[in-house]
Design a protein around this motif. Structure first.
Motif, PDB file in Angstrom:
ATOM      1  N   UNK A 129       0.827  -1.205   0.000  1.00 20.27           N
ATOM      2  CA  UNK A 129       0.000   0.000   0.000  1.00 20.27           C
ATOM      3  C   UNK A 129       0.865   1.260   0.000  1.00 20.27           C
ATOM      4  N   UNK A 130       1.903   1.276   0.835  1.00 22.89           N
ATOM      5  CA  UNK A 130       2.802   2.430   0.888  1.00 22.89           C
ATOM      6  C   UNK A 130       3.539   2.617  -0.436  1.00 22.89           C
ATOM      7  N   UNK A 131       3.985   1.500  -1.023  1.00 23.23           N
ATOM      8  CA  UNK A 131       4.689   1.584  -2.304  1.00 23.23           C
ATOM      9  C   UNK A 131       3.763   2.120  -3.393  1.00 23.23           C
ATOM     10  N   UNK A 132       2.494   1.697  -3.345  1.00 25.70           N
ATOM     11  CA  UNK A 132       1.529   2.182  -4.340  1.00 25.70           C
ATOM     12  C   UNK A 132       1.303   3.678  -4.169  1.00 25.70           C
ATOM     13  N   UNK A 133       1.149   4.116  -2.925  1.00 24.33           N
ATOM     14  CA  UNK A 133       0.947   5.547  -2.670  1.00 24.33           C
ATOM     15  C   UNK A 133       2.153   6.364  -3.106  1.00 24.33           C
ATOM     16  N   UNK A 134       3.343   5.777  -2.969  1.00 24.73           N
ATOM     17  CA  UNK A 134       4.563   6.493  -3.334  1.00 24.73           C
ATOM     18  C   UNK A 134       4.764   6.561  -4.838  1.00 24.73           C
ATOM     19  N   UNK A 135       4.112   5.660  -5.581  1.00 27.23           N
ATOM     20  CA  UNK A 135       4.396   5.548  -7.012  1.00 27.23           C
ATOM     21  C   UNK A 135       3.204   5.792  -7.927  1.00 27.23           C
ATOM     22  N   UNK A 136       2.004   5.923  -7.349  1.00 33.93           N
ATOM     23  CA  UNK A 136       0.821   6.083  -8.195  1.00 33.93           C
ATOM     24  C   UNK A 136      -0.012   7.279  -7.745  1.00 33.93           C
ATOM     25  N   UNK A 137      -0.636   7.917  -8.711  1.00 33.85           N
ATOM     26  CA  UNK A 137      -1.495   9.067  -8.453  1.00 33.85           C
ATOM     27  C   UNK A 137      -2.794   8.604  -7.805  1.00 33.85           C
ATOM     28  N   UNK A 138      -3.171   9.239  -6.710  1.00 30.96           N
ATOM     29  CA  UNK A 138      -4.346   8.800  -5.949  1.00 30.96           C
ATOM     30  C   UNK A 138      -5.642   8.989  -6.734  1.00 30.96           C
ATOM     31  N   UNK A 139      -5.735  10.038  -7.555  1.00 33.94           N
ATOM     32  CA  UNK A 139      -6.985  10.330  -8.263  1.00 33.94           C
ATOM     33  C   UNK A 139      -7.201   9.408  -9.456  1.00 33.94           C
TER      34      UNK A 139
END
Length: 566
Positions: A129-139
């Motif tokens: 989850x942290x890696x996704x937040x660090x690498x992908x746009x939330x919107x």
């Protein structure tokens, strides 16, 4: 229930682990076993495994290499390393390399095993989850700037063939207007839709990322030549511009794009992105809704643009701006009945800078609001001066920019300037374009009514070039329509039956709506005769005189006064 894969070649160790899990009937684990690494990797390929218990010493793989192969195969699956008393150092290396935990077989009990399994699953989930937040746009769910840099770096370093990598910087045209007029919720939905459209246009292996706001970047790998890239961008920009319905409203949004190519436009990630961004700004300078390739000469253009922006900021502070006035003439009497105030920039080194060179930049940077206030104040100040000289300036028109029109406090500003300069509102006319009104009719009507309440007159400039609704036009509190110069230019010598048909239609429409009609860009006697024949009210253009400095316009007004007395 979590599917657990135990890769263990020792039947006794496998039986012990199975029994420990079975002792707790509430344990949410379903255990499957594989005796060799190859069998384990095959089971991992079905994508159903939620946790791996991995013995590092197998018949077909020994030591840290065993973990490395499993982790490379399924990096998102949590792994617990099982080790003997004598190889804990290797197990620690596995944990540093991405394993969630390690357990020593000789010290294993049920509670320790179950706790480690549950902990590893939760820790891995949180880590992913942290890696996704660090690498992908939330919107939009697209890769963000961080992952974009990583993927572009990989593309550059992995390039082995004589083929290009295209980096495309995309900016949605007038997105801020959508946000301001329709709300951020609509803006977010639009961004999601555009992200889906861009994602759907790319091949497998290409990347679309969102940098933030309305900015997207594409990485198009393995491009054979610029012609292929050109055709790809034609398809992509056409797809972006297709109508889209959001919350019951149909929107048409275009984009401006800039393209840089590896290796010719830059040897590294930062240079490629910077040059694609510069090319995108060039596309905006070309009127938006287009794309431009980067060229080496563009560095000079970018630096020139930056110098121009800095000089324009100083021009406002140093009072280098001035107004020229182009007379407006009553077609019936031939008398000067007013003038249009046009801003000019006299630079101490460059001389007189053409409006076409600095007005678009002022619009883009927001400096147009300060320039617009200067024009309003200066026009009213000079009207007051002419009145004090006993001259009759008539109605002086001032152009409103889109930014200025949407600015809060516009009505208060106009009221304050009129009061400070002691100018009767009847001498002031505000010009706006039809597209400015039609973008948000309700807000525009409120602003127009506020201006109208002051006593100033209102005109719609460049009429016929936008997309007015006639129903709305009839309800707007405006006084005049200005025929765009492109329609006046179509008026020839009368030999062609279609000459001037649009100008004639606008005159008729304006009069039917009880509006005054003004033609701009009048340059020939034939155009004057045509407009007079079709009862156009006023004209302006080079036929009567080009825009002149205030002192020269005052002399024109003085001559007109002398003729009236005679």
């Amino acid at each position: 229930m979590h599917n657990v894969l135990l890769i263990e070649d020792n039947p006794g160790d496998a039986r012990l682990i199975r029994e420990m899990i079975a002792e707790d009937p509430g344990a949410p684990f379903d255990l499957r076993c594989a005796e060799r690494l190859a069998q384990g990797l095959e089971q991992l390929s079905n994508g159903e495994t939620g946790l791996v218990l991995l013995d590092l010493s197998l018949p077909d793989s020994i030591g840290l290499e065993t973990f490395t192969k499993v982790y490379a195969h399924s990096p998102t699956v949590p792994i617990i390393v099982l080790t003997g008393n004598d190889d804990q150092t290797v197990a620690l290396s596995a944990v540093k390399g991405g394993a969630q935990d390690y357990l020593v077989k000789g010290r294993l009990d049920r509670e320790l095993l179950l706790r480690s399994m549950q902990y590893s699953i939760e820790r891995k989930r949180y880590q992913v989850q942290l890696e996704h937040q660090a690498n992908y746009d939330a919107l939009t769910g697209l890769p963000n700037r961080n992952l974009l840099h990583d993927r572009l770096r990989q593309s550059v370093y992995a390039q082995r063939h004589e083929r290009n990598i295209a980096v495309v910087f995309i900016d949605l045209d007038h997105f801020k207007f959508v946000n301001d007029s329709l709300g951020h919720s609509t803006g977010d939905k639009l961004l999601k839709c555009m992200a889906d459209r861009l994602r759907g246009m790319l091949r497998e292996g290409d990347t679309v990322a969102r940098l933030g706001g309305d900015e997207f970047v594409l990485i198009l790998n393995d491009q054979s030549n610029e012609e292929v890239i050109f055709r790809a961008l034609q398809r992509i920009t056409a797809k972006v511009a297709e109508p889209i319905e959001i919350d019951g409203k149909e929107l048409v949004v275009t984009c401006s794009a800039g393209i840089s190519l590896y290796p010719q436009d830059g040897p590294d990630v930062d240079t490629l992105l910077k040059n694609a961004d510069a090319a995108m700004y060039r596309a905006k300078e070309h009127g938006r809704n287009n794309f431009q390739f980067y060229t080496s000469e563009m560095n000079e253009r970018v630096n020139e643009r930056l110098s121009l922006e800095n000089a324009l900021r100083r021009a406002i502070e140093r009072k280098e701006l001035l107004l020229h006035y182009q007379q407006r003439v009553d077609l019936r009497t031939g008398a000067i009945v007013g003038a249009e105030a046009l801003v000019r920039w006299r630079h101490p080194e460059w001389g007189l800078v053409r409006p076409a060179r600095f007005i678009p930049l002022a619009e883009e940077t927001g400096l147009i609001v300060q320039i617009g206030e200067f024009v309003l104040r200066e026009a009213c100040r000079e009207v007051r001066a002419w009145l004090d000289q006993g001259l009759k300036p008539g109605v002086v028109s001032v152009n409103l920019s889109a930014r200025q029109f949407r600015q809060e406090g516009l009505v208060r500003l106009v009221s304050r300037v009129l009061e400070e300069t002691r100018v009767d509102p009847a001498h002031l006319e505000m010009e706006l374009t039809e597209s400015m009104v039609m973008h948000n009719v309700e807000a525009a009507v409120a602003t127009l009514q506020g201006l109208k309440s002051l006593g100033v007159s209102l005109s719609v400039d460049d009429f016929g070039t936008g997309y007015s609704s006639l129903a709305y036009l009839n309800s707007l509190p405006i006084d005049k329509l200005k025929i765009d110069r492109s329609f006046v230019r179509d008026i020839g010598n009368g030999a062609e039956s279609g000459d001037g048909v649009l100008a004639q239609a606008i005159i008729s429409l304006g009069h039917n709506l009880h509006l005054h009609v003004v033609a701009e860009g009048v340059e020939t006697d034939a155009q004057v005769r045509f407009l007079k024949r079709h009862r156009c009210d006023e004209v302006q253009g080079f036929f009567y005189g080009e825009p002149v400095e205030p002192a020269d316009h005052a002399r024109l007004l003085s001559k007109a006064r002398t003729r009236r007395r005679a």
